[in-house]
Scaffold this motif. Structure first.
Motif, PDB file in Angstrom:
ATOM      1  N   LYS A 191      -9.273  21.254 -45.420  1.00 24.11           N
ATOM      2  CA  LYS A 191     -10.512  20.642 -45.880  1.00 24.11           C
ATOM      3  C   LYS A 191     -10.616  20.533 -47.391  1.00 24.11           C
ATOM      4  O   LYS A 191     -11.524  19.886 -47.909  1.00 24.11           O
ATOM      5  CB  LYS A 191     -11.712  21.449 -45.360  1.00 24.11           C
ATOM      6  CG  LYS A 191     -11.813  21.507 -43.844  1.00 24.11           C
ATOM      7  CD  LYS A 191     -11.956  20.128 -43.241  1.00 24.11           C
ATOM      8  CE  LYS A 191     -12.120  20.190 -41.727  1.00 24.11           C
ATOM      9  NZ  LYS A 191     -12.144  18.838 -41.123  1.00 24.11           N
ATOM     10  N   GLN A 192      -9.689  21.173 -48.118  1.00 20.09           N
ATOM     11  CA  GLN A 192      -9.826  21.167 -49.566  1.00 20.09           C
ATOM     12  C   GLN A 192      -8.457  21.171 -50.248  1.00 20.09           C
ATOM     13  O   GLN A 192      -7.577  21.942 -49.870  1.00 20.09           O
ATOM     14  CB  GLN A 192     -10.637  22.383 -50.024  1.00 20.09           C
ATOM     15  CG  GLN A 192     -11.093  22.295 -51.454  1.00 20.09           C
ATOM     16  CD  GLN A 192     -12.325  23.136 -51.737  1.00 20.09           C
ATOM     17  OE1 GLN A 192     -13.086  22.785 -52.616  1.00 20.09           O
ATOM     18  NE2 GLN A 192     -12.542  24.217 -51.032  1.00 20.09           N
ATOM     19  N   VAL A 193      -8.293  20.297 -51.250  1.00 17.17           N
ATOM     20  CA  VAL A 193      -7.028  20.095 -51.945  1.00 17.17           C
ATOM     21  C   VAL A 193      -7.277  20.054 -53.442  1.00 17.17           C
ATOM     22  O   VAL A 193      -8.254  19.454 -53.911  1.00 17.17           O
ATOM     23  CB  VAL A 193      -6.367  18.771 -51.491  1.00 17.17           C
ATOM     24  CG1 VAL A 193      -5.226  18.374 -52.421  1.00 17.17           C
ATOM     25  CG2 VAL A 193      -5.861  18.879 -50.061  1.00 17.17           C
ATOM     26  N   ILE A 194      -6.386  20.698 -54.212  1.00 15.44           N
ATOM     27  CA  ILE A 194      -6.391  20.569 -55.664  1.00 15.44           C
ATOM     28  C   ILE A 194      -5.065  19.937 -56.094  1.00 15.44           C
ATOM     29  O   ILE A 194      -4.041  20.129 -55.442  1.00 15.44           O
ATOM     30  CB  ILE A 194      -6.606  21.923 -56.367  1.00 15.44           C
ATOM     31  CG1 ILE A 194      -5.476  22.903 -56.043  1.00 15.44           C
ATOM     32  CG2 ILE A 194      -7.956  22.518 -55.998  1.00 15.44           C
ATOM     33  CD1 ILE A 194      -5.569  24.206 -56.806  1.00 15.44           C
ATOM     34  N   TYR A 195      -5.104  19.184 -57.184  1.00 15.08           N
ATOM     35  CA  TYR A 195      -3.875  18.576 -57.707  1.00 15.08           C
ATOM     36  C   TYR A 195      -4.034  18.310 -59.199  1.00 15.08           C
ATOM     37  O   TYR A 195      -5.152  18.298 -59.736  1.00 15.08           O
ATOM     38  CB  TYR A 195      -3.524  17.285 -56.960  1.00 15.08           C
ATOM     39  CG  TYR A 195      -4.449  16.117 -57.225  1.00 15.08           C
ATOM     40  CD1 TYR A 195      -4.149  15.186 -58.219  1.00 15.08           C
ATOM     41  CD2 TYR A 195      -5.609  15.931 -56.472  1.00 15.08           C
ATOM     42  CE1 TYR A 195      -4.981  14.103 -58.459  1.00 15.08           C
ATOM     43  CE2 TYR A 195      -6.446  14.853 -56.714  1.00 15.08           C
ATOM     44  CZ  TYR A 195      -6.137  13.940 -57.709  1.00 15.08           C
ATOM     45  OH  TYR A 195      -6.959  12.869 -57.940  1.00 15.08           O
ATOM     46  N   GLY A 196      -2.896  18.105 -59.859  1.00 13.97           N
ATOM     47  CA  GLY A 196      -2.881  17.820 -61.290  1.00 13.97           C
ATOM     48  C   GLY A 196      -2.053  16.591 -61.591  1.00 13.97           C
ATOM     49  O   GLY A 196      -2.195  15.564 -60.952  1.00 13.97           O
ATOM     50  N   HIS A 197      -1.214  16.686 -62.629  1.00 17.07           N
ATOM     51  CA  HIS A 197      -0.252  15.657 -63.022  1.00 17.07           C
ATOM     52  C   HIS A 197      -0.890  14.448 -63.698  1.00 17.07           C
ATOM     53  O   HIS A 197      -0.221  13.714 -64.426  1.00 17.07           O
ATOM     54  CB  HIS A 197       0.574  15.207 -61.805  1.00 17.07           C
ATOM     55  CG  HIS A 197       1.693  14.267 -62.127  1.00 17.07           C
ATOM     56  ND1 HIS A 197       2.803  14.678 -62.851  1.00 17.07           N
ATOM     57  CD2 HIS A 197       1.883  12.951 -61.848  1.00 17.07           C
ATOM     58  CE1 HIS A 197       3.629  13.646 -62.986  1.00 17.07           C
ATOM     59  NE2 HIS A 197       3.093  12.583 -62.392  1.00 17.07           N
ATOM     60  N   VAL A 198      -2.168  14.213 -63.469  1.00 21.51           N
ATOM     61  CA  VAL A 198      -2.854  13.014 -63.957  1.00 21.51           C
ATOM     62  C   VAL A 198      -3.452  13.312 -65.328  1.00 21.51           C
ATOM     63  O   VAL A 198      -4.230  14.261 -65.491  1.00 21.51           O
ATOM     64  CB  VAL A 198      -3.953  12.588 -62.971  1.00 21.51           C
ATOM     65  CG1 VAL A 198      -4.720  11.394 -63.506  1.00 21.51           C
ATOM     66  CG2 VAL A 198      -3.339  12.273 -61.606  1.00 21.51           C
ATOM     67  N   HIS A 199      -3.102  12.479 -66.322  1.00 22.14           N
ATOM     68  CA  HIS A 199      -3.535  12.727 -67.698  1.00 22.14           C
ATOM     69  C   HIS A 199      -4.109  11.461 -68.330  1.00 22.14           C
ATOM     70  O   HIS A 199      -3.689  10.342 -68.009  1.00 22.14           O
ATOM     71  CB  HIS A 199      -2.359  13.214 -68.545  1.00 22.14           C
ATOM     72  CG  HIS A 199      -1.736  14.472 -68.031  1.00 22.14           C
ATOM     73  ND1 HIS A 199      -2.437  15.652 -67.901  1.00 22.14           N
ATOM     74  CD2 HIS A 199      -0.480  14.738 -67.589  1.00 22.14           C
ATOM     75  CE1 HIS A 199      -1.634  16.589 -67.417  1.00 22.14           C
ATOM     76  NE2 HIS A 199      -0.442  16.054 -67.217  1.00 22.14           N
ATOM     77  N   GLY A 200      -5.025  11.662 -69.272  1.00 23.65           N
ATOM     78  CA  GLY A 200      -5.634  10.561 -70.006  1.00 23.65           C
ATOM     79  C   GLY A 200      -6.903  10.070 -69.332  1.00 23.65           C
ATOM     80  O   GLY A 200      -7.025  10.075 -68.104  1.00 23.65           O
ATOM     81  N   ASN A 201      -7.875   9.640 -70.130  1.00 29.95           N
ATOM     82  CA  ASN A 201      -9.186   9.290 -69.601  1.00 29.95           C
ATOM     83  C   ASN A 201      -9.135   8.177 -68.565  1.00 29.95           C
ATOM     84  O   ASN A 201      -9.844   8.231 -67.552  1.00 29.95           O
ATOM     85  CB  ASN A 201     -10.122   8.889 -70.750  1.00 29.95           C
ATOM     86  CG  ASN A 201     -10.483  10.070 -71.639  1.00 29.95           C
ATOM     87  OD1 ASN A 201     -10.448  11.221 -71.197  1.00 29.95           O
ATOM     88  ND2 ASN A 201     -10.832   9.803 -72.884  1.00 29.95           N
ATOM     89  N   ASP A 202      -8.328   7.154 -68.803  1.00 34.78           N
ATOM     90  CA  ASP A 202      -8.254   6.050 -67.851  1.00 34.78           C
ATOM     91  C   ASP A 202      -7.733   6.533 -66.503  1.00 34.78           C
ATOM     92  O   ASP A 202      -8.281   6.179 -65.448  1.00 34.78           O
ATOM     93  CB  ASP A 202      -7.355   4.935 -68.391  1.00 34.78           C
ATOM     94  CG  ASP A 202      -7.982   4.182 -69.548  1.00 34.78           C
ATOM     95  OD1 ASP A 202      -9.210   4.320 -69.745  1.00 34.78           O
ATOM     96  OD2 ASP A 202      -7.246   3.471 -70.262  1.00 34.78           O
ATOM     97  N   ALA A 203      -6.660   7.341 -66.546  1.00 34.94           N
ATOM     98  CA  ALA A 203      -6.099   7.869 -65.300  1.00 34.94           C
ATOM     99  C   ALA A 203      -7.073   8.829 -64.622  1.00 34.94           C
ATOM    100  O   ALA A 203      -7.198   8.838 -63.390  1.00 34.94           O
ATOM    101  CB  ALA A 203      -4.773   8.561 -65.578  1.00 34.94           C
ATOM    102  N   HIS A 204      -7.763   9.638 -65.409  1.00 33.86           N
ATOM    103  CA  HIS A 204      -8.764  10.542 -64.835  1.00 33.86           C
ATOM    104  C   HIS A 204      -9.828   9.760 -64.080  1.00 33.86           C
ATOM    105  O   HIS A 204     -10.241  10.135 -62.973  1.00 33.86           O
ATOM    106  CB  HIS A 204      -9.443  11.359 -65.938  1.00 33.86           C
ATOM    107  CG  HIS A 204      -8.535  12.307 -66.643  1.00 33.86           C
ATOM    108  ND1 HIS A 204      -8.831  12.812 -67.895  1.00 33.86           N
ATOM    109  CD2 HIS A 204      -7.341  12.851 -66.293  1.00 33.86           C
ATOM    110  CE1 HIS A 204      -7.855  13.621 -68.278  1.00 33.86           C
ATOM    111  NE2 HIS A 204      -6.943  13.656 -67.324  1.00 33.86           N
ATOM    112  N   ASN A 205     -10.293   8.660 -64.685  1.00 34.74           N
ATOM    113  CA  ASN A 205     -11.366   7.880 -64.067  1.00 34.74           C
ATOM    114  C   ASN A 205     -10.928   7.212 -62.767  1.00 34.74           C
ATOM    115  O   ASN A 205     -11.759   6.964 -61.890  1.00 34.74           O
ATOM    116  CB  ASN A 205     -11.872   6.820 -65.056  1.00 34.74           C
ATOM    117  CG  ASN A 205     -12.616   7.428 -66.226  1.00 34.74           C
ATOM    118  OD1 ASN A 205     -13.167   8.517 -66.121  1.00 34.74           O
ATOM    119  ND2 ASN A 205     -12.631   6.737 -67.353  1.00 34.74           N
TER     120      ASN A 205
END
Length: 240
Positions: A191-205
């Motif tokens: 039911k719950q997942v965390i992840y990273g790898h994504v950087h920069g405001n555009d990618a975050h959005n």
């Protein structure tokens, strides 16, 4: 006692890799991370860190960064990221640091939560997805299954426990389409997942956050969180 999450600290205490080249969110980020961590995390807490821990290429280059993390409060559950080239024998790493658990093909139990996960990889449908990527993708699917199967044995002993699954890569392609990772998550009722790898405001959005297909996704990249570990309440399905 709480569970926190933060990925991609990209520490470089022994190598010349300044992260502030990538934007203001990275300015003096190691010290900011240390201060925020000390304010938030208590010795009895657990912090899940899904990858890109150190820029070191070899273990001796990564050691100051790992010592930095080991010296912070709480138990750290660490997963491998695509830049963690220093990552070697799991048994050797787990024997070296009392306050850190290196997770691969296994799981970790804390706060009635079964923490599972794997690095992940590019998914079918990503631009440039190659035959080599397909091999790595299938290997990571297998590692996720191994981890969740280990977790399922724990859940048999603790039926009220919930899964928290950590990836380094997002478990979907750049168009946010379904993947084999999602199939496995649903198979084990995650039911719950965390992840990273994504950087920069555009990618975050553009990143997937919130509930999708019955699973709550959290982006926990260090720059997205402003170097502030986030507390996860896995029983209530909320992030603070």
């Amino acid at each position: 006692m709480s569970i926190f999450a933060l990925s991609d600290p990209h520490l470089s205490l022994a190598v010349d890799k300044p992260m502030d080249l990538f934007g203001g969110n990275w300015e003096n980020h190691a010290e900011r991370l240390r201060q925020n961590w000390l304010e938030l995390v208590k010795p009895e807490d657990t912090v899940v860190m899904p990858g890109d821990l150190s820029w070191g290429l070899r273990e001796e280059e990564a050691e100051p960064d790992l010592a930095f993390l080991a010296g912070l409060p709480g138990k750290k559950v660490l997963l491998k990221g695509n830049h963690d080239l220093w990552w070697n024998s799991i048994s050797k790493l787990n024997a070296k640091y009392d306050s850190m658990y290196f997770l691969q093909n296994t799981c970790y139990f804390a706060e009635n939560t079964i923490i599972c996960g794997t690095r992940g990889w590019l998914c079918p449908g990503d631009s440039g997805f190659s035959a080599d990527d397909e091999k790595i993708y299938k290997r990571e699917l297998g590692r996720l299954r191994f981890s969740l199967e280990a977790g399922a044995k724990l859940k048999a002993e603790h039926p009220d426990a919930e899964f928290l699954v950590a990836f380094h890569y997002p478990p979907f392609n750049e168009r946010q389409e379904e993947s084999g990772f999602m199939d496995i998550l649903r198979e084990f009722s995650v039911k719950q997942v965390i992840y990273g790898h994504v950087h920069g405001n555009d990618a975050h959005n553009r990143a997937v956050r919130g509930v999708r297909g019955g699973i709550l996704y959290h982006l926990v990249s260090c720059d997205y969180l402003n170097c502030m570990p986030k507390r996860i309440d896995s029983m209530e399905g909320r992030i603070f």
